[in-house]
Design an enzyme around this catalytic site. Structure first.
Site, PDB file in Angstrom:
ATOM      1  N   TYR A  92       3.163  83.366 -27.789  1.00 28.18           N
ATOM      2  CA  TYR A  92       2.319  83.261 -26.587  1.00 28.18           C
ATOM      3  C   TYR A  92       0.839  83.185 -26.986  1.00 28.18           C
ATOM      4  O   TYR A  92       0.097  82.304 -26.531  1.00 28.18           O
ATOM      5  CB  TYR A  92       2.599  84.479 -25.714  1.00 28.18           C
ATOM      6  CG  TYR A  92       1.765  84.621 -24.470  1.00 28.18           C
ATOM      7  CD1 TYR A  92       1.821  83.685 -23.444  1.00 28.18           C
ATOM      8  CD2 TYR A  92       0.928  85.735 -24.296  1.00 28.18           C
ATOM      9  CE1 TYR A  92       1.074  83.852 -22.276  1.00 28.18           C
ATOM     10  CE2 TYR A  92       0.194  85.911 -23.132  1.00 28.18           C
ATOM     11  CZ  TYR A  92       0.260  84.961 -22.131  1.00 28.18           C
ATOM     12  OH  TYR A  92      -0.477  85.134 -20.982  1.00 28.18           O
ATOM     13  N   ARG A 151      10.303  77.027  -9.202  1.00 29.65           N
ATOM     14  CA  ARG A 151      11.190  77.846  -8.362  1.00 29.65           C
ATOM     15  C   ARG A 151      10.775  77.722  -6.894  1.00 29.65           C
ATOM     16  O   ARG A 151       9.753  77.103  -6.565  1.00 29.65           O
ATOM     17  CB  ARG A 151      11.228  79.295  -8.814  1.00 29.65           C
ATOM     18  CG  ARG A 151       9.891  80.013  -8.874  1.00 29.65           C
ATOM     19  CD  ARG A 151      10.099  81.506  -9.150  1.00 29.65           C
ATOM     20  NE  ARG A 151       9.010  82.063  -9.917  1.00 29.65           N
ATOM     21  CZ  ARG A 151       8.635  83.339  -9.852  1.00 29.65           C
ATOM     22  NH1 ARG A 151       9.264  84.187  -9.081  1.00 29.65           N
ATOM     23  NH2 ARG A 151       7.628  83.788 -10.591  1.00 29.65           N
ATOM     24  N   GLY A 154       4.086  82.435  -8.843  1.00 29.59           N
ATOM     25  CA  GLY A 154       4.020  83.511  -9.821  1.00 29.59           C
ATOM     26  C   GLY A 154       3.053  84.617  -9.425  1.00 29.59           C
ATOM     27  O   GLY A 154       2.481  84.612  -8.334  1.00 29.59           O
ATOM     28  N   GLN A 155       2.867  85.568 -10.363  1.00 30.04           N
ATOM     29  CA  GLN A 155       2.060  86.752 -10.051  1.00 30.04           C
ATOM     30  C   GLN A 155       0.643  86.374  -9.624  1.00 30.04           C
ATOM     31  O   GLN A 155       0.125  86.897  -8.633  1.00 30.04           O
ATOM     32  CB  GLN A 155       2.000  87.702 -11.271  1.00 30.04           C
ATOM     33  CG  GLN A 155       1.360  89.037 -10.921  1.00 30.04           C
ATOM     34  CD  GLN A 155       0.998  89.889 -12.125  1.00 30.04           C
ATOM     35  OE1 GLN A 155       1.097  89.456 -13.280  1.00 30.04           O
ATOM     36  NE2 GLN A 155       0.568  91.107 -11.865  1.00 30.04           N
ATOM     37  N   LYS A 164      -1.781  80.113 -26.541  1.00 30.08           N
ATOM     38  CA  LYS A 164      -3.025  80.249 -25.772  1.00 30.08           C
ATOM     39  C   LYS A 164      -4.228  79.834 -26.626  1.00 30.08           C
ATOM     40  O   LYS A 164      -5.150  79.172 -26.138  1.00 30.08           O
ATOM     41  CB  LYS A 164      -3.201  81.686 -25.267  1.00 30.08           C
ATOM     42  CG  LYS A 164      -2.248  82.063 -24.150  1.00 30.08           C
ATOM     43  CD  LYS A 164      -2.508  81.244 -22.882  1.00 30.08           C
ATOM     44  CE  LYS A 164      -1.612  81.621 -21.736  1.00 30.08           C
ATOM     45  NZ  LYS A 164      -1.696  80.709 -20.594  1.00 30.08           N
ATOM     46  N   ASP A 177       7.945  70.148 -11.575  1.00 29.89           N
ATOM     47  CA  ASP A 177       8.079  70.615 -12.962  1.00 29.89           C
ATOM     48  C   ASP A 177       6.903  70.045 -13.751  1.00 29.89           C
ATOM     49  O   ASP A 177       6.793  68.829 -13.902  1.00 29.89           O
ATOM     50  CB  ASP A 177       9.421  70.111 -13.533  1.00 29.89           C
ATOM     51  CG  ASP A 177       9.640  70.578 -14.958  1.00 29.89           C
ATOM     52  OD1 ASP A 177       8.723  71.191 -15.546  1.00 29.89           O
ATOM     53  OD2 ASP A 177      10.736  70.320 -15.485  1.00 29.89           O
ATOM     54  N   GLY A 212       2.586  76.463 -10.545  1.00 30.11           N
ATOM     55  CA  GLY A 212       3.012  77.841 -10.859  1.00 30.11           C
ATOM     56  C   GLY A 212       2.560  78.781  -9.751  1.00 30.11           C
ATOM     57  O   GLY A 212       2.271  79.952  -9.983  1.00 30.11           O
ATOM     58  N   ASP A 262       5.673  74.682  -7.644  1.00 35.58           N
ATOM     59  CA  ASP A 262       6.346  75.531  -8.627  1.00 35.58           C
ATOM     60  C   ASP A 262       7.705  74.926  -8.906  1.00 35.58           C
ATOM     61  O   ASP A 262       8.209  74.097  -8.141  1.00 35.58           O
ATOM     62  CB  ASP A 262       6.503  76.977  -8.094  1.00 35.58           C
ATOM     63  CG  ASP A 262       6.638  78.003  -9.212  1.00 35.58           C
ATOM     64  OD1 ASP A 262       7.657  77.987  -9.926  1.00 35.58           O
ATOM     65  OD2 ASP A 262       5.710  78.812  -9.385  1.00 35.58           O
TER      66      ASP A 262
HETATM   67  P1  NAD Z   1       4.226  84.096 -13.781  1.00 35.24           P
HETATM   68  O1  NAD Z   1       5.297  84.037 -14.785  1.00 35.24           O
HETATM   69  O2  NAD Z   1       4.242  85.189 -12.772  1.00 35.24           O
HETATM   70  O3  NAD Z   1       4.126  82.723 -12.985  1.00 35.24           O
HETATM   71  C1  NAD Z   1       4.278  81.491 -13.622  1.00 35.24           C
HETATM   72  C2  NAD Z   1       4.895  80.535 -12.615  1.00 35.24           C
HETATM   73  O4  NAD Z   1       5.062  79.267 -13.264  1.00 35.24           O
HETATM   74  C3  NAD Z   1       6.283  80.983 -12.135  1.00 35.24           C
HETATM   75  O5  NAD Z   1       6.325  81.024 -10.721  1.00 35.24           O
HETATM   76  C4  NAD Z   1       7.218  79.930 -12.690  1.00 35.24           C
HETATM   77  O6  NAD Z   1       8.325  79.635 -11.832  1.00 35.24           O
HETATM   78  C5  NAD Z   1       6.291  78.732 -12.817  1.00 35.24           C
HETATM   79  N1  NAD Z   1       6.783  77.756 -13.798  1.00 35.24           N
HETATM   80  C6  NAD Z   1       7.416  77.999 -14.961  1.00 35.24           C
HETATM   81  N2  NAD Z   1       7.743  76.853 -15.562  1.00 35.24           N
HETATM   82  C7  NAD Z   1       7.294  75.856 -14.756  1.00 35.24           C
HETATM   83  C8  NAD Z   1       7.334  74.450 -14.839  1.00 35.24           C
HETATM   84  N3  NAD Z   1       7.922  73.822 -15.874  1.00 35.24           N
HETATM   85  N4  NAD Z   1       6.761  73.738 -13.856  1.00 35.24           N
HETATM   86  C9  NAD Z   1       6.189  74.337 -12.783  1.00 35.24           C
HETATM   87  N5  NAD Z   1       6.132  75.686 -12.651  1.00 35.24           N
HETATM   88  C10 NAD Z   1       6.687  76.429 -13.625  1.00 35.24           C
HETATM   89  O7  NAD Z   1       2.843  84.115 -14.580  1.00 35.24           O
HETATM   90  P2  NAD Z   1       1.428  84.672 -14.113  1.00 35.24           P
HETATM   91  O8  NAD Z   1       1.348  86.091 -14.515  1.00 35.24           O
HETATM   92  O9  NAD Z   1       1.149  84.294 -12.723  1.00 35.24           O
HETATM   93  O10 NAD Z   1       0.471  83.889 -15.111  1.00 35.24           O
HETATM   94  C11 NAD Z   1      -0.143  82.670 -14.767  1.00 35.24           C
HETATM   95  C12 NAD Z   1      -1.006  82.239 -15.936  1.00 35.24           C
HETATM   96  O11 NAD Z   1      -1.964  83.274 -16.228  1.00 35.24           O
HETATM   97  C13 NAD Z   1      -0.243  82.004 -17.233  1.00 35.24           C
HETATM   98  O12 NAD Z   1      -0.849  80.962 -17.951  1.00 35.24           O
HETATM   99  C14 NAD Z   1      -0.429  83.299 -17.987  1.00 35.24           C
HETATM  100  O13 NAD Z   1      -0.326  83.113 -19.364  1.00 35.24           O
HETATM  101  C15 NAD Z   1      -1.842  83.663 -17.593  1.00 35.24           C
HETATM  102  N6  NAD Z   1      -2.110  85.083 -17.761  1.00 35.24           N
HETATM  103  C16 NAD Z   1      -1.477  86.002 -16.967  1.00 35.24           C
HETATM  104  C17 NAD Z   1      -1.752  87.354 -17.159  1.00 35.24           C
HETATM  105  C18 NAD Z   1      -1.085  88.409 -16.312  1.00 35.24           C
HETATM  106  O14 NAD Z   1      -1.249  89.595 -16.598  1.00 35.24           O
HETATM  107  N7  NAD Z   1      -0.358  88.032 -15.265  1.00 35.24           N
HETATM  108  C19 NAD Z   1      -2.660  87.758 -18.149  1.00 35.24           C
HETATM  109  C20 NAD Z   1      -3.240  86.793 -18.952  1.00 35.24           C
HETATM  110  C21 NAD Z   1      -2.983  85.450 -18.726  1.00 35.24           C
HETATM  111  C1  AKB Z   2       1.227  89.593 -21.026  1.00 33.85           C
HETATM  112  O1  AKB Z   2       1.363  90.816 -21.154  1.00 33.85           O
HETATM  113  O2  AKB Z   2       1.881  88.749 -21.666  1.00 33.85           O
HETATM  114  C2  AKB Z   2       0.175  89.111 -20.075  1.00 33.85           C
HETATM  115  C3  AKB Z   2      -1.090  88.817 -20.798  1.00 33.85           C
HETATM  116  C4  AKB Z   2      -2.002  89.925 -21.152  1.00 33.85           C
HETATM  117  O3  AKB Z   2      -1.354  87.699 -21.126  1.00 33.85           O
HETATM  118  N1  AKB Z   2       0.008  90.076 -19.041  1.00 33.85           N
END
Ligand code: NAD
Ligand code: AKB
Length: 318
Positions: free
Chosen positions: A144, A38, A13-14, A148, A54, A10, A36
């Site tokens: 979600y 994508r 992603g962000q 978690k 994947d 992943g 990833d």
């Molecule tokens: P994101 O959606 O920006 O990135 C997730 C990445 O996973 C994407 O690039 C997507 O293409 C990839 N992905 C999706 N399905 C896939 C698969 N089957 N195989 C491989 N890759 C795949 O999410 P994020 O914000 O970077 O979050 C990453 C983790 O952190 C997640 O578990 C999320 O729940 C957790 N999290 C994020 C936040 C936040 O604010 N960003 C807050 C709390 C927890």
């Molecule tokens: C969301 O809003 O879903 C995420 C998180 C707090 O897990 N940024």
């Protein structure tokens, strides 16, 4: 430092983009493999290896782990809160099966460490709203949050039963300028900056007084690395650690942005994400993380807003 070979799943992603870059600085570009579903994020191009992967394809994942001599996995692939409510079955499937695939392979291949993030979304309407503690009533109402919370207990199970060294943080909403957020309820706190700079106005999908726990990405990346580098005996929580940094409402972040862009206007048009936000705590008690591995955030609202605007002004195309 022992030689580690890290797989980030992943990575586009962000969080993945910034975490991959940070890990490459520590462990060396060639020792951190970004992956990833994508395409590779442009910011990662030329900085190290990338494979298309994947996480749901356990066989292919297993092959990659063996072929690349992987010793640690950071699993970031997931469906976040707002997108999850649009397709609950898919969110459950990816968020659970992806984790179980990684934990199983970690057990079989005796990997050194696994990182998997949880979220403040584990908490529900019956959890305390202010300074929500590490251990409390946890009754999530989003798919979600349910995934978690279940994931946290799978991590704990694999640690207790099989000795897998899996570590986790309950991130708050994360604010960053390098890569876009991926479908969460806290995404407004990133969108607002782009709209403020481009149009001097933003229509927020949450009400003005909706307080949520938030964190600036540099703090989140540092927390992740500090947790992963902490001695094993310090990690007393094998579900997931609360971590906090700041709490603000849309009105407060708008006011902070107006200090830099005085004619910035905020409009409010709450949508279905409002009920998700209402179900979460407003602030987090992270005293256990402070005690166990000395967690301390650096950025408050003002420092984060100043840094976000400075970076987005310098690189408007990010
Ligand atoms: P994101 O959606 O920006 O990135 C997730 C990445 O996973 C994407 O690039 C997507 O293409 C990839 N992905 C999706 N399905 C896939 C698969 N089957 N195989 C491989 N890759 C795949 O999410 P994020 O914000 O970077 O979050 C990453 C983790 O952190 C997640 O578990 C999320 O729940 C957790 N999290 C994020 C936040 C936040 O604010 N960003 C807050 C709390 C927890
Ligand atoms: C969301 O809003 O879903 C995420 C998180 C707090 O897990 N940024």
């Amino acid at each position: 430092m022992a030689k580690e070979k890290i797989l980030v799943i992943g990575a586009s992603g962000q969080i993945g983009v910034e975490l991959t870059l940070a890990l490459r600085k520590i462990y060396g570009n060639q020792n951190v493999i970004a992956s990833d579903l994508r395409e590779q994020n442009p910011l990662l191009e030329g900085t190290g290896p990338y494979v298309s992967l994947d996480v749901m394809n356990k066989e292919m994942l297993h092959v990659q782990v063996i072929r690349q001599n992987i010793t640690q996995v950071y699993l970031l692939a997931a469906i976040l809160s707002a997108t999850g409510e649009k397709n609950p079955n898919l969110a459950w499937h990816l968020n659970m099966q992806g984790l179980l695939n990684v934990l199983d392979i970690a057990r079989e291949e005796k990997l050194n460490k696994i990182y998997w993030p949880s979220s403040i979304a584990v908490f529900g309407p019956t959890s305390p709203k202010q300074n929500c503690p590490q251990q409390t009533i946890i009754e999530p109402t989003t798919v979600y949050g349910i995934s978690k919370y279940a994931g946290e207990f799978w991590c704990n199970y694999y640690h207790q039963r099989y000795g897998v060294d899996v570590r986790s943080l309950r991130y708050p909403g994360l604010i960053s300028y390098k890569s876009a957020p991926g479908g969460g309820t806290t995404d407004y706190a990133v969108e607002i900056f782009h709209e403020a700079l481009e149009h001097h106005a933003y229509q927020c999908f949450l009400e003005e007084d909706t307080y949520l726990p938030m964190m600036y990405m540099p703090d989140a990346i540092r927390a992740t690395i500090e947790l992963m580098e902490a001695p094993k005996e310090n990690i007393g929580i094998r579900t997931s650690y609360n971590i906090g940094a700041m709490s603000f409402s849309p009105k407060e972040i708008a006011t902070a942005i107006q200090q830099h862009i005085p004619d910035f206007r905020m409009l409010y048009k709450p949508d279905s994400r409002q009920s998700i936000a209402n179900s979460w705590p407003q602030s987090i008690d992270d005293s256990v993380a402070q005690q166990h591995w000395q967690w301390k955030p650096e950025y408050d609202l003002e420092a984060m807003v100043t840094d976000m605007l400075k970076n987005l002004k310098a690189k408007p195309n990010i």
